[in-house]
Design a protein around this motif. Structure first.
Motif, PDB file in Angstrom:
ATOM      1  N   ALA A  27    -113.720 -20.445 -64.528  1.00 25.11           N
ATOM      2  CA  ALA A  27    -112.558 -19.639 -64.568  1.00 25.11           C
ATOM      3  C   ALA A  27    -112.910 -18.157 -63.815  1.00 25.11           C
ATOM      4  O   ALA A  27    -113.677 -18.154 -63.229  1.00 25.11           O
ATOM      5  N   THR A  28    -111.830 -17.295 -64.049  1.00 28.19           N
ATOM      6  CA  THR A  28    -111.480 -16.802 -63.065  1.00 28.19           C
ATOM      7  C   THR A  28    -110.319 -14.791 -63.746  1.00 28.19           C
ATOM      8  O   THR A  28    -110.381 -15.503 -65.028  1.00 28.19           O
ATOM      9  N   SER A  29    -110.269 -14.175 -63.062  1.00 23.40           N
ATOM     10  CA  SER A  29    -110.239 -13.385 -63.438  1.00 23.40           C
ATOM     11  C   SER A  29    -109.178 -11.947 -62.257  1.00 23.40           C
ATOM     12  O   SER A  29    -109.389 -12.089 -61.165  1.00 23.40           O
ATOM     13  N   GLN A  30    -107.891 -10.971 -62.996  1.00 22.85           N
ATOM     14  CA  GLN A  30    -107.564 -10.472 -61.867  1.00 22.85           C
ATOM     15  C   GLN A  30    -108.591  -8.511 -61.778  1.00 22.85           C
ATOM     16  O   GLN A  30    -109.005  -8.276 -62.998  1.00 22.85           O
ATOM     17  N   ALA A  31    -108.741  -8.605 -60.568  1.00 21.79           N
ATOM     18  CA  ALA A  31    -109.432  -7.729 -60.036  1.00 21.79           C
ATOM     19  C   ALA A  31    -109.483  -5.905 -60.107  1.00 21.79           C
ATOM     20  O   ALA A  31    -109.943  -6.047 -60.897  1.00 21.79           O
ATOM     21  N   ARG A  32    -107.805  -5.932 -60.283  1.00 27.18           N
ATOM     22  CA  ARG A  32    -107.181  -4.992 -60.258  1.00 27.18           C
ATOM     23  C   ARG A  32    -105.989  -5.025 -60.291  1.00 27.18           C
ATOM     24  O   ARG A  32    -105.470  -5.615 -59.888  1.00 27.18           O
ATOM     25  N   PRO A  33    -105.618  -4.549 -61.562  1.00 29.71           N
ATOM     26  CA  PRO A  33    -103.659  -4.437 -61.314  1.00 29.71           C
ATOM     27  C   PRO A  33    -103.797  -3.791 -59.448  1.00 29.71           C
ATOM     28  O   PRO A  33    -103.944  -3.289 -58.745  1.00 29.71           O
ATOM     29  N   ASP A  34    -101.726  -4.310 -58.962  1.00 23.31           N
ATOM     30  CA  ASP A  34    -101.883  -3.955 -58.017  1.00 23.31           C
ATOM     31  C   ASP A  34    -101.980  -4.439 -56.968  1.00 23.31           C
ATOM     32  O   ASP A  34    -102.556  -3.605 -56.092  1.00 23.31           O
ATOM     33  N   GLU A  35    -102.543  -5.520 -57.113  1.00 19.99           N
ATOM     34  CA  GLU A  35    -103.460  -6.164 -55.723  1.00 19.99           C
ATOM     35  C   GLU A  35    -102.493  -6.515 -54.683  1.00 19.99           C
ATOM     36  O   GLU A  35    -101.407  -6.938 -54.580  1.00 19.99           O
ATOM     37  N   ASP A  36    -103.804  -6.162 -54.141  1.00 23.20           N
ATOM     38  CA  ASP A  36    -102.649  -6.981 -52.389  1.00 23.20           C
ATOM     39  C   ASP A  36    -102.204  -7.729 -52.548  1.00 23.20           C
ATOM     40  O   ASP A  36    -102.907  -8.490 -52.997  1.00 23.20           O
ATOM     41  N   GLU A  37    -100.978  -7.967 -52.030  1.00 14.35           N
ATOM     42  CA  GLU A  37    -100.243  -9.468 -51.822  1.00 14.35           C
ATOM     43  C   GLU A  37    -101.217 -10.795 -51.174  1.00 14.35           C
ATOM     44  O   GLU A  37    -101.090 -11.851 -51.653  1.00 14.35           O
ATOM     45  N   GLU A  38    -101.529 -10.225 -50.459  1.00 14.74           N
ATOM     46  CA  GLU A  38    -102.502 -11.626 -50.063  1.00 14.74           C
ATOM     47  C   GLU A  38    -103.873 -12.141 -50.657  1.00 14.74           C
ATOM     48  O   GLU A  38    -103.497 -13.128 -51.090  1.00 14.74           O
ATOM     49  N   VAL A  39    -104.372 -11.495 -51.130  1.00 16.39           N
ATOM     50  CA  VAL A  39    -104.867 -11.453 -53.119  1.00 16.39           C
ATOM     51  C   VAL A  39    -104.490 -11.887 -53.510  1.00 16.39           C
ATOM     52  O   VAL A  39    -104.784 -13.258 -54.374  1.00 16.39           O
ATOM     53  N   VAL A  40    -103.228 -12.043 -54.563  1.00 16.72           N
ATOM     54  CA  VAL A  40    -102.332 -12.578 -55.592  1.00 16.72           C
ATOM     55  C   VAL A  40    -102.660 -13.513 -54.256  1.00 16.72           C
ATOM     56  O   VAL A  40    -102.725 -14.546 -55.900  1.00 16.72           O
ATOM     57  N   ARG A  41    -101.847 -13.646 -53.474  1.00 13.21           N
ATOM     58  CA  ARG A  41    -101.143 -15.542 -53.337  1.00 13.21           C
ATOM     59  C   ARG A  41    -102.933 -15.971 -53.745  1.00 13.21           C
ATOM     60  O   ARG A  41    -102.599 -18.029 -53.224  1.00 13.21           O
ATOM     61  N   ARG A  42    -104.116 -15.732 -52.999  1.00  9.96           N
ATOM     62  CA  ARG A  42    -104.820 -16.465 -53.170  1.00  9.96           C
ATOM     63  C   ARG A  42    -105.792 -16.864 -54.286  1.00  9.96           C
ATOM     64  O   ARG A  42    -105.994 -18.112 -54.209  1.00  9.96           O
ATOM     65  N   VAL A  43    -105.494 -16.281 -55.124  1.00 10.37           N
ATOM     66  CA  VAL A  43    -105.933 -16.009 -56.204  1.00 10.37           C
ATOM     67  C   VAL A  43    -105.067 -16.992 -56.568  1.00 10.37           C
ATOM     68  O   VAL A  43    -105.722 -18.185 -57.603  1.00 10.37           O
ATOM     69  N   GLY A  44    -104.063 -17.301 -57.006  1.00 12.18           N
ATOM     70  CA  GLY A  44    -102.908 -18.439 -56.922  1.00 12.18           C
ATOM     71  C   GLY A  44    -102.942 -20.073 -56.433  1.00 12.18           C
ATOM     72  O   GLY A  44    -103.297 -20.983 -57.186  1.00 12.18           O
ATOM     73  N   SER A  45    -103.825 -19.983 -55.229  1.00 11.94           N
ATOM     74  CA  SER A  45    -103.732 -21.235 -54.569  1.00 11.94           C
ATOM     75  C   SER A  45    -105.140 -21.077 -54.845  1.00 11.94           C
ATOM     76  O   SER A  45    -105.204 -22.848 -55.046  1.00 11.94           O
ATOM     77  N   SER A  46    -105.742 -20.235 -55.397  1.00 10.99           N
ATOM     78  CA  SER A  46    -107.062 -21.036 -55.658  1.00 10.99           C
ATOM     79  C   SER A  46    -107.415 -21.694 -58.052  1.00 10.99           C
ATOM     80  O   SER A  46    -108.100 -22.555 -57.812  1.00 10.99           O
ATOM     81  N   ILE A  47    -106.759 -21.007 -58.069  1.00  8.27           N
ATOM     82  CA  ILE A  47    -106.396 -20.536 -58.960  1.00  8.27           C
ATOM     83  C   ILE A  47    -105.887 -22.670 -59.021  1.00  8.27           C
ATOM     84  O   ILE A  47    -106.663 -23.663 -59.997  1.00  8.27           O
ATOM     85  N   THR A  48    -105.351 -23.393 -58.402  1.00 11.29           N
ATOM     86  CA  THR A  48    -104.015 -24.571 -57.927  1.00 11.29           C
ATOM     87  C   THR A  48    -105.402 -25.094 -58.131  1.00 11.29           C
ATOM     88  O   THR A  48    -105.460 -26.009 -58.743  1.00 11.29           O
ATOM     89  N   ALA A  49    -105.974 -25.005 -57.316  1.00  8.78           N
ATOM     90  CA  ALA A  49    -107.483 -26.064 -56.303  1.00  8.78           C
ATOM     91  C   ALA A  49    -108.290 -26.207 -57.508  1.00  8.78           C
ATOM     92  O   ALA A  49    -108.389 -27.481 -57.942  1.00  8.78           O
ATOM     93  N   MET A  50    -108.832 -25.306 -58.275  1.00  6.75           N
ATOM     94  CA  MET A  50    -109.795 -25.373 -59.951  1.00  6.75           C
ATOM     95  C   MET A  50    -109.047 -26.490 -60.869  1.00  6.75           C
ATOM     96  O   MET A  50    -109.666 -27.307 -61.008  1.00  6.75           O
ATOM     97  N   LEU A  51    -107.715 -26.052 -60.847  1.00 10.00           N
ATOM     98  CA  LEU A  51    -106.546 -27.147 -61.866  1.00 10.00           C
ATOM     99  C   LEU A  51    -106.596 -28.494 -61.450  1.00 10.00           C
ATOM    100  O   LEU A  51    -107.231 -29.706 -62.200  1.00 10.00           O
TER     101      LEU A  51
END
Length: 272
Positions: free
Chosen positions: A165-189
């Protein structure tokens, strides 16, 4: 307020302090439960922030005086979204409505948490889920519990068989962090059996501590949403690191909590 909580007692053992903290957190949870039910409508960011603050104030009106009475010299973390190291000494790290936005939307995933940090190490924590009545507790060196029953992380040894599982740390997150979150979800899938994505972080971490899920990761994050679960998972036998497998601190850019059998594989997935 009971007499025992009105009278500061710095001689309390940490175990007694945990019990009294749990009582305060449960009372705050009951107050929030009374406010739960209908979806709270808002038309602007200002209205949203006002509704969130109303929930926070309801719980803090109970938690702050009770916890301050227990530890009058302890500091108080004012913003649950703050991160980084704390000054030396004791600090209360409290999230009065963890998953507050879920509460406003009549979703069940929310909690009240309180953690005592001593010289930047979590000493005790309480996570209470008012809708189920469940209370998770942990005391450093003494184990993690759900309503008095000991918790243990899962024995899963193959990430391909694991729920993560993963979670969004906070609203209005930095774009670099948002992209890192997305790529990590893809990898875990690709590598895990199932990937769950939702807020708040603390409830995912209670699931890791209870052995229901096998790993949780998050990029960025705040003390209030990671410290309670970090202590619960550690005391339940899990591993806490950053996402590259190094020791985690509140200053770390990533966070990983995992059952020992899948920790190395999770790090490999998150770093490739």
């Amino acid at each position: 307020m009971s007499a025992t909580l009105q009278t500061p007692d710095t001689a309390l053992s940490d175990a007694d302090l945990l019990d009294r903290t749990a009582a305060a957190v449960r009372e705050a949870g009951s107050a929030l439960r009374e406010r739960f039910g209908e979806v709270v409508r808002y038309e602007s960011r200002e209205e949203l922030m006002g509704a969130l603050a109303a929930n926070d104030d309801t719980a803090l009106g109970i938690l702050r005086p009770r916890l301050t009475a227990l530890r009058p010299d302890a500091g108080w973390v004012e913003d649950e979204l703050d991160g980084g190291a704390l000054p030396s000494g004791e600090w209360w790290v409290v999230d009065p409505a963890e998953g507050n936005v879920n509460h406003l939307h009549a979703l069940p995933e929310w909690a009240v948490t309180a953690t005592l940090v001593r010289d930047n190490q979590p000493v005790l924590t309480v996570v209470h889920l008012p809708l189920t009545g469940e209370t998770y507790t942990a005391l450093a060196g003494a184990g993690a519990y759900l309503d008095g029953r000991p918790l243990h992380v899962s024995r899963t040894a193959d990430l391909a068989l694991g729920i993560v599982a993963t979670s969004q740390a906070r609203p209005d997150e930095d774009e670099e962090v948002v992209r890192r979150v997305g790529s990590s979800i893809t990898a875990m899938l690709f590598d895990a059996l199932v990937v769950r994505v939702a807020v708040p972080a603390t409830l995912h971490l209670t699931n890791v501590a209870a052995g229901r899920t096998d790993a949780f990761w998050q990029f960025a994050g705040a003390r209030a949403d990671l410290l309670p679960g970090a202590l619960l998972v550690t005391e339940a036998g899990g591993r806490i690191t950053d996402t590259e497998g190094r020791p985690w601190t509140p200053q770390s850019a990533g966070f990983l909590a995992a059952a020992p059998g899948v920790h190395a594989a999770a790090v490999a997935t998150l770093t490739r």
